[in-house]
Design an enzyme around this catalytic site. Structure first.
Site, short mmCIF file in Angstrom:
data_model
loop_
_atom_site.label_atom_id
_atom_site.label_comp_id
_atom_site.label_asym_id
_atom_site.label_seq_id
_atom_site.Cartn_x
_atom_site.Cartn_y
_atom_site.Cartn_z
N ASP A 190 -75.11 -23.34 14.80
CA ASP A 190 -76.13 -23.09 16.11
C ASP A 190 -77.44 -23.63 15.23
O ASP A 190 -77.89 -23.20 14.45
CB ASP A 190 -76.23 -21.76 16.36
CG ASP A 190 -77.00 -21.58 17.58
OD1 ASP A 190 -77.48 -22.45 18.09
OD2 ASP A 190 -77.35 -20.31 18.01
N ASP B 151 -76.89 -28.02 21.46
CA ASP B 151 -77.34 -27.64 20.02
C ASP B 151 -76.22 -26.38 19.30
O ASP B 151 -76.75 -25.90 18.19
CB ASP B 151 -78.58 -27.01 20.21
CG ASP B 151 -78.76 -25.76 21.05
OD1 ASP B 151 -77.70 -25.69 22.06
OD2 ASP B 151 -79.74 -24.74 21.14
N GLU B 152 -75.11 -26.23 19.78
CA GLU B 152 -74.29 -25.39 19.18
C GLU B 152 -72.73 -25.96 19.55
O GLU B 152 -72.48 -26.57 20.47
CB GLU B 152 -74.38 -23.96 19.70
CG GLU B 152 -74.27 -23.82 20.96
CD GLU B 152 -74.21 -22.06 21.46
OE1 GLU B 152 -73.62 -21.25 20.54
OE2 GLU B 152 -74.83 -21.88 22.24
#
Length: 381
Positions: A32, A126-127
């Site tokens: 993350d 983003d993860e």
């Protein structure tokens, strides 16, 4: 951030090798990025470093897409109305989103993941989950792989990432929150049930605010409370989601890391602290929801042909209304307008509204013209 969990953890190597087990323990990493959008803006504009930054619109009906850690100390969070964020942090600096840049950085990060495993399940820009049970590069542990990935991200993008390592997806995601920012945490085999026991159910990925509130009303506040509930009772109250809740209360999650998993819908709903009774309140709430949903659509470079409005009254009576189009929704304005039109036949209200939601489904990548519209709108945020 999770804290005060009364569990004694084994050395991280325990997450990777258990003697005497007939089958290898899965090794799952959840990566993350730390305050991704805001961190990219601070990286590209050094004048923003050390200052509270919000990515999004600063106008009255704007929504925060991301907040830097400096802003979070004031209580500013993503999906928060901009007026509320400004009230919490008067010197907050708003910057317009640059999704083309975020997508390019995300591609760099995913290229780093691919050095270690082909089993990658992106959750957003983003993860992602990574299954490194059988990694492409020989490494002594999943912990070592997570450390290498985070170091490579830092070196090649200038950004920091946090990681959670465990034997299933649910625990890996919980673990990645535990040492944020720029850290990592391991929940080894045998420790999952104890780890979740004292955590509030509202912190569990897969249990949203509305479900957490329903659990709380049943006296279910922690993982231990959830574990004490028999499966038939959970099925009665939570339907097909009950087996998942029953499992995670015991630290169990058999879901695989799904490569190229197709997303079926993008939505957002809000349960109001006080019931809404007036049309202007409802319209304002729909505008904020449309902001949030369209931002998520643009972030994933998707739109959809079906818009669904969800409304729950104060007596928990629930209604849904849907409208489908030949082509994907073109912009945020069309999304809000569609939701308002579906709400109109339900007015004037006969009772208060406790929840509203907007969902876009029948997803597809928008055509080139729609992409240009999206980018031009976002440039003006």
């Amino acid at each position: 951030m999770l804290c005060h969990v009364p569990v004694v953890f084994l050395k991280t190597a325990a997450c990777d090798n258990l003697c005497g087990m007939s089958q290898p323990v899965r090794r799952i990493i959840h990566i993350d990025m730390d305050a991704f959008y805001a961190s990219v803006e601070q990286r590209d504009n050094p004048a923003l470093k050390g200052h509270p930054v919000a990515v999004g619109r600063s106008q009255e009906r704007g929504v925060v897409a991301a907040a830097s850690y400096e802003a979070r100390t004031f209580g500013v969070r993503s999906a928060m109305p901009s007026v509320v964020a400004r009230r919490k942090c008067p010197h907050l600096i708003f910057v317009p989103p640059r999704f083309d840049v975020y997508r390019a950085v995300s591609a760099q990060i995913h290229a780093i993941f691919a050095r270690y495993t082909p089993l990658i399940q992106p959750l957003s820009l983003d993860e992602a989950y990574l299954d490194v049970t059988n990694p492409l590069l020989p490494r002594p542990s999943a912990t070592a792989i997570a450390q290498e990935i985070r170091a490579a991200i830092k070196e090649e993008t200038g950004l920091t990432a946090s990681a959670g390592i465990s034997y299933n997806k649910f625990l890996a995601k919980l673990a990645s929150d535990y040492r944020k920012p720029d850290g990592q945490f391991v929940i080894p085999p045998g420790a999952g049930e104890a780890f979740v026991a004292e955590l509030p159910v509202g912190t569990f990925h897969g249990i949203g605010p509305a479900t957490a509130a329903r659990m709380n009303a049943l006296g279910i506040h922690t993982g231990a409370d959830l574990r004490r509930q028999p499966l038939p009772l959970l099925i009665r109250h939570f339907g097909k989601a009950a087996p998942f809740y029953h499992g995670i209360a015991r630290g169990e999650d058999l879901r695989p890391v799904e490569v190229n998993r197709p997303r079926k819908s993008i939505g957002k709903e809000t349960t109001f602290q006080n019931d809404l009774h007036h049309t202007p309140e409802l319209h304002n709430a729909l505008g904020l929801l449309a902001d949030s949903v369209w931002m998520a659509c643009t972030k994933r470079h998707l739109s959809g042909r079906t818009v669904t409005l969800k409304l729950r009254y104060s007596d928990f009576t629930q209604l849904t209304r849907s409208k489908s189009f030949t082509d994907p929704v073109q912009n945020r304005g069309q999304l809000e307008e569609t939701a308002v039109l579906m709400l109109s036949p339900l007015l004037p209200l006969v009772r208060g509204v406790r929840l509203l939601g907007i969902t876009v489904s029948s997803l597809d990548a928008p055509n080139a013209a729609a992409q240009e519209t999206q980018l031009s709108l976002l440039a003006g945020l």
